[in-house]
Write a protein that holds these residues in place. Structure first.
Motif, mmCIF file in Angstrom:
data_model
loop_
_atom_site.group_PDB
_atom_site.id
_atom_site.type_symbol
_atom_site.label_atom_id
_atom_site.label_comp_id
_atom_site.label_asym_id
_atom_site.label_seq_id
_atom_site.Cartn_x
_atom_site.Cartn_y
_atom_site.Cartn_z
ATOM 1 N N ARG A 112 9.923 45.580 36.453
ATOM 2 C CA ARG A 112 9.788 46.698 37.397
ATOM 3 C C ARG A 112 9.562 46.164 38.808
ATOM 4 N NH1 ARG A 112 9.783 51.507 36.377
ATOM 5 N NH2 ARG A 112 9.038 51.297 34.246
ATOM 6 N N GLU A 113 8.785 45.078 38.936
ATOM 7 C CA GLU A 113 8.590 44.469 40.259
ATOM 8 C C GLU A 113 9.922 43.989 40.830
ATOM 9 O OE1 GLU A 113 5.497 41.580 40.829
ATOM 10 O OE2 GLU A 113 4.239 42.564 39.315
ATOM 11 N N LEU A 114 10.725 43.330 39.993
ATOM 12 C CA LEU A 114 12.050 42.891 40.449
ATOM 13 C C LEU A 114 12.920 44.084 40.810
ATOM 14 C CD1 LEU A 114 12.973 39.946 38.056
ATOM 15 C CD2 LEU A 114 12.723 39.854 40.537
ATOM 16 N N ARG A 115 12.908 45.091 39.962
ATOM 17 C CA ARG A 115 13.712 46.296 40.206
ATOM 18 C C ARG A 115 13.350 46.900 41.561
ATOM 19 N NH1 ARG A 115 13.555 51.444 42.011
ATOM 20 N NH2 ARG A 115 14.943 52.832 40.920
ATOM 21 N N ASN A 116 12.038 47.003 41.828
ATOM 22 C CA ASN A 116 11.606 47.618 43.072
ATOM 23 C C ASN A 116 11.920 46.751 44.286
ATOM 24 O OD1 ASN A 116 10.798 49.996 41.864
ATOM 25 N ND2 ASN A 116 8.690 49.317 41.569
ATOM 26 N N ALA A 117 11.944 45.442 44.110
ATOM 27 C CA ALA A 117 12.363 44.564 45.209
ATOM 28 C C ALA A 117 13.840 44.804 45.530
ATOM 29 C CB ALA A 117 12.125 43.103 44.830
ATOM 30 N N TRP A 118 14.669 44.879 44.486
ATOM 31 C CA TRP A 118 16.094 45.187 44.705
ATOM 32 C C TRP A 118 16.251 46.578 45.308
ATOM 33 C CZ3 TRP A 118 19.875 41.850 44.893
ATOM 34 C CH2 TRP A 118 19.801 40.665 44.158
ATOM 35 N N ALA A 119 15.448 47.530 44.853
ATOM 36 C CA ALA A 119 15.526 48.896 45.378
ATOM 37 C C ALA A 119 15.204 48.935 46.859
ATOM 38 C CB ALA A 119 14.582 49.812 44.588
ATOM 39 N N GLU A 120 14.210 48.157 47.263
ATOM 40 C CA GLU A 120 13.860 48.109 48.681
ATOM 41 C C GLU A 120 15.024 47.571 49.498
ATOM 42 O OE1 GLU A 120 10.622 45.966 51.611
ATOM 43 O OE2 GLU A 120 10.080 46.299 49.510
ATOM 44 N N ILE A 121 15.658 46.518 49.011
ATOM 45 C CA ILE A 121 16.814 45.947 49.694
ATOM 46 C C ILE A 121 17.954 46.963 49.765
ATOM 47 C CG2 ILE A 121 18.620 44.177 49.552
ATOM 48 C CD1 ILE A 121 16.422 42.387 48.198
ATOM 49 N N ALA A 122 18.149 47.699 48.654
ATOM 50 C CA ALA A 122 19.255 48.657 48.561
ATOM 51 C C ALA A 122 18.950 49.975 49.262
ATOM 52 C CB ALA A 122 19.585 48.929 47.093
ATOM 53 N N GLY A 123 17.689 50.203 49.613
ATOM 54 C CA GLY A 123 17.325 51.454 50.265
ATOM 55 C C GLY A 123 17.243 52.628 49.313
ATOM 56 N N VAL A 124 16.861 52.360 48.058
ATOM 57 C CA VAL A 124 16.665 53.434 47.083
ATOM 58 C C VAL A 124 15.184 53.483 46.712
ATOM 59 C CG1 VAL A 124 19.020 53.320 46.176
ATOM 60 C CG2 VAL A 124 17.225 51.980 45.090
ATOM 61 N N PRO A 125 14.722 54.619 46.200
ATOM 62 C CA PRO A 125 13.286 54.764 45.899
ATOM 63 C C PRO A 125 12.804 53.792 44.823
ATOM 64 C CG PRO A 125 14.397 56.891 45.834
ATOM 65 C CD PRO A 125 15.458 55.845 45.949
ATOM 66 N N GLU A 126 11.517 53.435 44.940
ATOM 67 C CA GLU A 126 10.879 52.633 43.901
ATOM 68 C C GLU A 126 10.711 53.497 42.656
ATOM 69 O OE1 GLU A 126 7.236 50.761 44.969
ATOM 70 O OE2 GLU A 126 8.152 49.595 46.565
ATOM 71 N N SER A 127 10.503 52.832 41.520
ATOM 72 C CA SER A 127 10.188 53.576 40.300
ATOM 73 C C SER A 127 8.792 53.193 39.874
ATOM 74 C CB SER A 127 11.193 53.263 39.183
ATOM 75 O OG SER A 127 10.909 52.030 38.572
ATOM 76 N N ASN A 128 8.198 54.072 39.097
ATOM 77 C CA ASN A 128 6.886 53.760 38.543
ATOM 78 C C ASN A 128 6.906 54.074 37.054
ATOM 79 O OD1 ASN A 128 5.993 56.547 38.077
ATOM 80 N ND2 ASN A 128 5.932 56.711 40.299
ATOM 81 N N PRO A 129 5.945 53.552 36.300
ATOM 82 C CA PRO A 129 5.974 53.725 34.854
ATOM 83 C C PRO A 129 5.986 55.172 34.390
ATOM 84 C CG PRO A 129 4.425 52.009 35.446
ATOM 85 C CD PRO A 129 4.892 52.652 36.736
ATOM 86 N N SER A 130 5.340 56.095 35.107
ATOM 87 C CA SER A 130 5.327 57.482 34.651
ATOM 88 C C SER A 130 6.719 58.111 34.731
ATOM 89 C CB SER A 130 4.329 58.320 35.457
ATOM 90 O OG SER A 130 4.711 58.374 36.810
#
Length: 136
Positions: A112-130
């Motif tokens: 999830r940390e990696l996903r959110n790092a890529w999301a930040e680069i891509a300009g898409v929202p972060e995700s969270n476990p819920s």
């Protein structure tokens, strides 16, 4: 078609319809859903479903692995290679183990940390476990 070829084909097809960075984030989202589902199956002692979900997550990780560009990506690509391999190994070793649910929690947290790092680069929202638990 072998699983890694299917994963690569899915990535390539996705890359044609969405920007490549968004496709990477979407693949991470798919991996996270599969890991969450594997944890649920493990809690229900549904080993067949657990194995199926783990296999799907591994297939997606292999897809990400297959498109790493070591020339342009350098140390980052090599680091991702090691991370993907370590996660694939951990996932495959988890099936049927009593501590599988905890293993999935740790794997999911790191990915999830990696996903959110890529999301930040891509300009898409972060995700969270819920959100993942709700199937978003």
């Amino acid at each position: 078609m072998i699983p890694s070829q299917r994963a690569n084909a899915a990535y390539q097809a996705g890359a044609m319809t969405v920007p490549p960075l968004h496709a990477v984030v979407m693949l991470y989202d798919g991996i996270l859903v599969r890991i969450r589902n594997a944890g649920i199956a493990a809690g229900q002692n549904d080993w067949a479903r657990q194995y199926e979900e783990v296999s799907r997550a591994v297939e997606l990780l292999r897809g990400l692995l297959s498109v790493l560009d070591y020339e342009r990506g350098g140390d980052v690509a090599r680091g991702l290679h090691q991370t993907y391999h370590a996660n694939i190994t951990a996932l495959m070793r988890s099936v049927g183990r009593s501590e599988a649910h905890e293993m999935y929690r740790r794997i999911e947290s790191g990915l999830r940390e990696l996903r959110n790092a890529w999301a930040e680069i891509a300009g898409v929202p972060e995700s969270n476990p819920s959100e993942a638990a709700e199937g978003k």
